[in-house]
Enzyme design. Structure first.
Site, PDB file in Angstrom:
ATOM      1  N   TRP A 321     -35.235  10.877  37.096  1.00  0.00           N
ATOM      2  CA  TRP A 321     -35.848   9.770  36.214  1.00  0.00           C
ATOM      3  C   TRP A 321     -37.428  10.217  35.830  1.00  0.00           C
ATOM      4  O   TRP A 321     -37.864   9.955  34.729  1.00  0.00           O
ATOM      5  CB  TRP A 321     -36.022   8.390  36.997  1.00  0.00           C
ATOM      6  CG  TRP A 321     -36.686   7.312  36.055  1.00  0.00           C
ATOM      7  CD1 TRP A 321     -36.244   6.609  35.243  1.00  0.00           C
ATOM      8  CD2 TRP A 321     -38.315   6.954  36.252  1.00  0.00           C
ATOM      9  NE1 TRP A 321     -37.245   5.783  34.715  1.00  0.00           N
ATOM     10  CE2 TRP A 321     -38.440   5.975  35.358  1.00  0.00           C
ATOM     11  CE3 TRP A 321     -39.230   7.325  37.025  1.00  0.00           C
ATOM     12  CZ2 TRP A 321     -39.660   5.352  34.948  1.00  0.00           C
ATOM     13  CZ3 TRP A 321     -40.551   6.923  36.802  1.00  0.00           C
ATOM     14  CH2 TRP A 321     -40.612   5.900  35.872  1.00  0.00           C
ATOM     15  N   HIS A 322     -38.054  10.821  36.661  1.00  0.00           N
ATOM     16  CA  HIS A 322     -39.226  11.482  36.360  1.00  0.00           C
ATOM     17  C   HIS A 322     -39.284  12.585  35.331  1.00  0.00           C
ATOM     18  O   HIS A 322     -40.500  12.567  34.565  1.00  0.00           O
ATOM     19  CB  HIS A 322     -40.060  11.812  37.472  1.00  0.00           C
ATOM     20  CG  HIS A 322     -40.754  10.503  38.273  1.00  0.00           C
ATOM     21  ND1 HIS A 322     -39.813   9.793  39.361  1.00  0.00           N
ATOM     22  CD2 HIS A 322     -41.772  10.019  38.322  1.00  0.00           C
ATOM     23  CE1 HIS A 322     -40.670   9.092  39.949  1.00  0.00           C
ATOM     24  NE2 HIS A 322     -41.830   9.017  39.197  1.00  0.00           N
ATOM     25  N   GLY A 323     -38.292  13.251  35.254  1.00  0.00           N
ATOM     26  CA  GLY A 323     -38.212  14.295  34.274  1.00  0.00           C
ATOM     27  C   GLY A 323     -37.061  15.214  34.319  1.00  0.00           C
ATOM     28  O   GLY A 323     -36.576  15.269  35.464  1.00  0.00           O
ATOM     29  N   PHE A 477     -43.077  10.449  31.378  1.00  0.00           N
ATOM     30  CA  PHE A 477     -41.852  10.072  31.928  1.00  0.00           C
ATOM     31  C   PHE A 477     -41.321   8.712  31.362  1.00  0.00           C
ATOM     32  O   PHE A 477     -40.235   8.283  31.491  1.00  0.00           O
ATOM     33  CB  PHE A 477     -42.041   9.511  33.526  1.00  0.00           C
ATOM     34  CG  PHE A 477     -42.885  10.662  34.152  1.00  0.00           C
ATOM     35  CD1 PHE A 477     -42.661  12.014  33.921  1.00  0.00           C
ATOM     36  CD2 PHE A 477     -43.876  10.365  35.005  1.00  0.00           C
ATOM     37  CE1 PHE A 477     -43.432  12.920  35.009  1.00  0.00           C
ATOM     38  CE2 PHE A 477     -44.594  11.313  35.820  1.00  0.00           C
ATOM     39  CZ  PHE A 477     -44.479  12.637  35.620  1.00  0.00           C
TER      40      PHE A 477
END
Length: 477
Positions: A321-323, A477
């Protein structure tokens, strides 16, 4: 538009506040429409090309939500509507965020020549997760019917739109519906201004101030032992004050409108276990992953082994989800492994002898902080091999530079460590309680001179420290 910019502080925010309260004297709904339009304008400044996508996402999810809430569907049809809604959200998120990553990996595996250059819409992860939670709750029968302006403001509300916190409809929409929030309250505006000033100081003076030291580890081809440690610690503290500063500013801005945002950050580096760390870091994301991923996967209801599997899956997806990069996958896997070890330890040693409680907490604090620093190296590094290079340097004390630059860096990092570990956080200073809708007590020059003068100084230094362009790390993000 950035919170830490002159146009936002001097023009946008005052104009939106004045318009909101002026309209609030005449109507209860018009200020909501005004704030939603202002939020769209906030988003459009710098991301105008994705405004259509944001509006389409709102229309799509509101429509699916209406089917789940108001339309008389049978259980199979409701389930189908939910699947369509969530799949549609994930498809859009997947295309914009992960298609390039998938193409890169296919090229690496099969030698294909796929090239995809898709710009990532700012804030897409936040507004997508917010709406997925809405759909799931609507399917569960936990959502009342909302009018479109309230729903649109819930999604676009500019204090959270770009980088969180992840909002929940049950918490936010009733606040948008209340008439009291449309009238200015001097106490809330003053408290909001103080919290905003603290956050601005954290961002422009503390986070941006230590950022150059990060290069000691992450931009060096062969960092020495001390350079690797100082650079890694500098990034650990930069991220802390960057995210903490953003969270404070978001809460402060929202409070000026009479709206309480959830706390997203609660001194996470004071945690004595990794479980506690995740209750203090990015708290709204942790709650979302727990309620809408970990528990639906089975949580801890199907035995210890499956609990650990669910934890790892949740954290792997949390990392992604962060990247879209393998470094984020490793970061998520590390935290999944940390959590499994933590829970296994708690299961094997359910109760610590009282004589060992304090030493155990100290040891837990040190181990937790060390584990978090190691994981942040993967989070920050552009490639896994670069992260390994830093980690290897951190384990080789035979290579030490310790020149003038390293000594100055050590002093600065030490000051940041003292602030992080021993200073009270913003909600403790301000008495901010999101659940009780309470903040501050008797804040006035006569009763709280140090707080008022300190906030004024923080605001002045924060404004003077504004750089021409300094984005928050979580904008990516």
């Amino acid at each position: 538009m950035l919170f830490n910019s002159y146009p936002f502080i001097l023009l946008f925010l005052p104009a939106v506040l004045v318009g909101y309260f002026w309209l609030g004297r005449r109507s209860n709904l018009t200020p909501v429409v005004w704030l939603a339009l202002a939020s769209l304008a906030f988003y459009a400044i710098g991301s105008w090309q994705f405004v259509g996508l944001l509006l389409a996402s709102i229309a799509f999810n509101y429509g699916v939500g209406w089917l789940l809430i108001a339309a008389k569907l049978n259980p199979a049809q409701r389930r189908a509507a939910l699947i369509v809604g969530v799949a549609g959200d994930l498809l859009v998120l997947g295309v914009f965020k992960y298609a390039g990553f998938v193409a890169e990996n296919l090229n690496a595996l099969f030698g294909t020549g796929l090239t995809l250059h898709i710009l990532l819409p700012v804030g897409i992860s936040f507004y997508t997760f917010t709406q997925i939670a809405f759909l799931v709750d609507a399917w569960r029968g936990q959502v009342a019917t909302y009018v479109l302006p309230h729903y649109a403001l819930f999604v676009t509300y500019f204090p959270h739109l770009i980088a969180g916190p992840i909002l929940h409809h049950k918490d936010m929409i009733p606040q948008f519906e209340r008439e009291e929030t449309k009238h200015p309250q001097a106490h809330l505006i003053l408290c909001g201004l103080i919290i905003f000033a603290i956050g601005l100081f954290k961002k422009t003076c503390l986070a941006d101030g230590i950022q150059p030291l990060v290069a000691l580890a992450f931009d060096a081809r062969s960092p020495t032992f001390d350079q690797a440690w100082l650079g890694a610690l500098a990034y650990t503290f930069q991220l802390y004050f960057d995210f903490s500063g953003y969270s404070d500013m978001a809460i402060g801005i929202s409070l000026m409108f009479g709206i309480f945002l959830p706390v997203n950050f609660n001194s996470p580096y004071k945690a004595t276990s990794i479980v506690e760390f995740w209750r203090r870091w990015h708290m709204t994301l942790s709650q979302f992953l727990r309620d809408y991923l970990y528990i639906p996967l089975g949580g801890n209801r199907r035995g210890r082994v499956l609990r650990y599997v669910n934890l790892v899956i949740t954290m792997l997806l949390g990392g992604l989800w962060h990247g879209a990069a393998w470094t984020f996958v490793v970061w998520g896997a590390l935290h999944g492994a940390y959590l499994c070890v933590n829970h296994a330890f708690n299961a094997l040693v359910p109760k610590m002898p009282s004589a060992l409680t304090r030493p155990a907490r100290v040891a837990g604090f040190a181990l937790t902080f060390l584990a978090v620093v190691v994981a942040w190296i993967f989070f920050r590094a552009e490639r896994i091999e670069w992260a390994w290079r830093i980690l290897l340097a951190m384990t080789d004390p035979t290579q030490i530079a310790f020149g003038r630059e390293e000594i100055a860096a050590l002093v600065l990092v030490s000051i940041y460590a003292v602030l992080v570990w021993f200073a009270p956080n913003t909600q403790e200073i301000m008495g901010y309680d999101h659940r009780k809708r309470a903040v501050g007590v008797d804040i006035a020059v006569e009763t709280s001179p140090l707080l008022i003068y300190g906030a004024a100084a923080a605001l002045a230094f924060g404004i003077l420290g504004i750089q021409s362009h300094s984005e928050f790390i979580y904008f990516r993000f």
